[in-house]
Write a protein that holds these residues in place. Structure first.
Motif, PDB file in Angstrom:
ATOM      1  N   SER A 116       0.834  -1.118   0.135  1.00  0.00           N
ATOM      2  CA  SER A 116       0.281  -0.246  -0.290  1.00  0.00           C
ATOM      3  C   SER A 116       0.936   1.529   0.391  1.00  0.00           C
ATOM      4  O   SER A 116       0.731   2.558  -0.856  1.00  0.00           O
ATOM      5  N   ILE A 117       1.448   1.611   1.115  1.00  0.00           N
ATOM      6  CA  ILE A 117       2.657   2.367   1.427  1.00  0.00           C
ATOM      7  C   ILE A 117       3.705   2.534   0.076  1.00  0.00           C
ATOM      8  O   ILE A 117       3.532   4.048  -0.877  1.00  0.00           O
ATOM      9  N   THR A 118       3.720   1.739  -0.907  1.00  0.00           N
ATOM     10  CA  THR A 118       5.543   1.696  -2.002  1.00  0.00           C
ATOM     11  C   THR A 118       4.403   2.109  -3.460  1.00  0.00           C
ATOM     12  O   THR A 118       4.684   3.175  -3.694  1.00  0.00           O
ATOM     13  N   PHE A 119       3.246   1.983  -3.571  1.00  0.00           N
ATOM     14  CA  PHE A 119       2.335   1.975  -4.491  1.00  0.00           C
ATOM     15  C   PHE A 119       1.587   2.629  -4.703  1.00  0.00           C
ATOM     16  O   PHE A 119       1.791   3.707  -5.750  1.00  0.00           O
ATOM     17  N   LEU A 120       1.076   3.649  -3.146  1.00  0.00           N
ATOM     18  CA  LEU A 120       0.699   5.105  -3.390  1.00  0.00           C
ATOM     19  C   LEU A 120       1.890   5.934  -3.166  1.00  0.00           C
ATOM     20  O   LEU A 120       1.339   7.393  -4.608  1.00  0.00           O
ATOM     21  N   ILE A 121       2.721   5.932  -3.073  1.00  0.00           N
ATOM     22  CA  ILE A 121       4.351   6.518  -3.121  1.00  0.00           C
ATOM     23  C   ILE A 121       4.417   6.771  -4.958  1.00  0.00           C
ATOM     24  O   ILE A 121       4.842   7.866  -5.609  1.00  0.00           O
ATOM     25  N   MET A 122       4.271   5.592  -5.522  1.00  0.00           N
ATOM     26  CA  MET A 122       4.344   5.820  -6.551  1.00  0.00           C
ATOM     27  C   MET A 122       3.613   6.378  -7.741  1.00  0.00           C
ATOM     28  O   MET A 122       3.709   7.342  -8.877  1.00  0.00           O
ATOM     29  N   LEU A 123       1.930   6.353  -7.487  1.00  0.00           N
ATOM     30  CA  LEU A 123       1.134   6.455  -7.676  1.00  0.00           C
ATOM     31  C   LEU A 123       1.295   7.818  -7.045  1.00  0.00           C
ATOM     32  O   LEU A 123       1.114   9.170  -8.851  1.00  0.00           O
ATOM     33  N   HIS A 182      -1.281   4.271 -16.891  1.00  0.00           N
ATOM     34  CA  HIS A 182      -0.188   4.127 -16.190  1.00  0.00           C
ATOM     35  C   HIS A 182      -0.998   3.427 -14.619  1.00  0.00           C
ATOM     36  O   HIS A 182      -0.651   1.984 -13.992  1.00  0.00           O
ATOM     37  N   THR A 183      -1.963   4.298 -14.500  1.00  0.00           N
ATOM     38  CA  THR A 183      -2.383   4.283 -13.131  1.00  0.00           C
ATOM     39  C   THR A 183      -3.301   2.440 -13.513  1.00  0.00           C
ATOM     40  O   THR A 183      -3.439   2.186 -12.394  1.00  0.00           O
ATOM     41  N   ILE A 184      -3.607   2.405 -14.163  1.00  0.00           N
ATOM     42  CA  ILE A 184      -4.672   1.392 -15.077  1.00  0.00           C
ATOM     43  C   ILE A 184      -3.824  -0.277 -14.419  1.00  0.00           C
ATOM     44  O   ILE A 184      -4.036  -1.079 -12.964  1.00  0.00           O
ATOM     45  N   PRO A 185      -2.587  -0.099 -15.176  1.00  0.00           N
ATOM     46  CA  PRO A 185      -1.120  -1.617 -14.580  1.00  0.00           C
ATOM     47  C   PRO A 185      -1.307  -1.473 -13.464  1.00  0.00           C
ATOM     48  O   PRO A 185      -0.953  -2.249 -12.859  1.00  0.00           O
ATOM     49  N   GLU A 186      -0.622   0.191 -12.706  1.00  0.00           N
ATOM     50  CA  GLU A 186      -0.182   0.191 -11.310  1.00  0.00           C
ATOM     51  C   GLU A 186      -0.820  -0.262 -10.082  1.00  0.00           C
ATOM     52  O   GLU A 186      -0.440  -1.570  -9.807  1.00  0.00           O
TER      53      GLU A 186
END
Length: 393
Positions: free
Chosen positions: A136-143, A182-186
């Protein structure tokens, strides 16, 4: 709450996550709905655009080509998880129902078995929290980081390391469409990584729980054998008390056979997924290090943390499974076998031989899933990193 209810809730949670991706794990026949095709399209999209963009960037400069490949390991591991879930849907579904059935059966056999089942479920929940928080933390930061940099510094970076041909990120429309794509595959990747890890780690952790149940059964048999030994001092010559040893021995042997069959089944279902996860994570770590040793890149630094912790979790669980195998072997070895009859000793020897030759989880038939493997991969990554630093200088 009973262990069966807790396990049922855990299975329902995993299935609810799977349903978000259109992958219902508990249905008898899998159905391909719109969300399923969106999930399937996520790795395909990255494979097409990411590989194409990486090829273009590599022709311009080798470092740019490497930077465009930082999520290649994620593509491999994500594709392996998706293919495993799609192609092995039935055995995975049967495993989930099997976990609930085991809890329903053994929670009725006493407090000790309830404690063992709850302890195993607690282990899964601890891992679940670690995985959920980490992803959750890492993917939210990347988004969110590209939006933060855009609004506060006017810097435009992409969520994923590629651009869509024909859309320039220099324009507002092009950047907006690129970000949405990019948001969809992420998002699909983040949910899919969590789902795949939960399915695998739930199955692997049951090996430890089954080992604990085996120890409880062995303790009951050992107590009966000790009572038999003590009875000889008070019984008359020729008298014999059975103490239900034959039934306890057969129960132990049957459970050990179930334990062995289960370990082999889990490896058969998830062997390719586990191997892809560990080796893809190690490749991602190498690529991210190569990028950051030349120049700092935020996205690759974040993905480095994702890959490192993912590889570590799998290897730690693999080491715990080896401990479970050792626990079973030591339990069998410590039985008071000298109190068994001749026929019973033959059965005991067969179980002992199986316990001595447990088939451990091996990655691609090369190296076992353990912290030792993680250490070897870390040494290799360190060597490659030092080589990159020397070449840089």
């Amino acid at each position: 709450m009973k262990p069966s209810q807790r396990m049922h809730g855990l299975v329902q949670h995993i299935n609810a996550v799977a349903q978000q991706l259109g992958l219902d794990m508990l249905t008898v026949k899998k159905e391909y709905i719109f969300r399923t095709w969106v999930t399937i399209s996520a790795p395909l999209t990255y494979a097409v655009f990411g590989v194409y963009w990486g090829f273009l960037e590599a022709r311009r400069h080798w470092l740019e080509g490497i930077k465009s490949s930082i999520m290649l390991g994620g593509l491999v591991s994500g594709s392996a998880k998706l293919l495993t879930i799609l192609l092995r849907h039935t055995p995975i579904r049967d495993l989930l129902h099997f976990f609930i059935k085991i809890c329903e059966d053994y929670e009725q056999r006493g407090v000790d078995f309830i404690h063992a089942l709850n302890f195993g479920i607690d282990r899964v929940y601890k891992i679940q929290r670690i995985i959920f928080v980490g992803y959750s933390i890492t993917f939210l930061i990347m988004l969110l980081m590209p939006l933060v940099l855009l609004f506060y510094k006017g810097i435009r970076i992409t969520v994923m390391p590629y651009e869509i041909p024909g859309l320039s990120i220099d324009s507002n429309i092009g950047y907006g469409l690129t970000y949405l794509q990019h948001t969809i595959p992420e998002v699909v990747g983040g949910i899919g990584f969590y789902l795949g890890d939960m399915l695998v780690l739930l199955a692997l952790n049951q090996i430890q729980t089954f080992a604990d149940i085996f120890q409880l059964k062995a303790t009951a048999l050992n107590d009966a054998l000790e009572r038999k030994e003590q009875s000889r001092y008070v019984c008359n010559v020729g008298e014999y008390k059975d103490f239900n040893i034959q039934a306890l021995l057969m129960d132990l042997i049957n459970w050990h056979q179930l334990f062995v069959d289960y370990c082999e089944l889990v490896e058969k279902i998830y062997d390719n997924l586990i191997a892809a996860q560990v080796f893809a994570a190690s490749v991602s770590i190498v690529i991210c290090l190569c990028v950051n040793l030349n120049e700092f890149d935020l996205i690759s630094a974040i993905f480095f943390l994702v890959s490192a912790y993912s590889m570590s979790v799998y290897c730690i669980v693999g080491t715990q499974i080896e401990f479970a195998y050792d626990q079973v072997y030591q339990t069998v070895s410590c039985l008071s076998w000298h109190e068994l009859s001749c026929e019973q000793r033959k059965l005991y020897m067969m179980m002992l031989q199986r316990a001595q030759n447990m088939k451990i989880i091996v990655l691609l038939g090369i190296t076992p899933l353990s912290l030792g493997t993680a250490l070897q991969l870390t040494k290799l990554i360190y060597s490659i990193s030092m080589m990159m630093m020397r070449n840089r200088n």
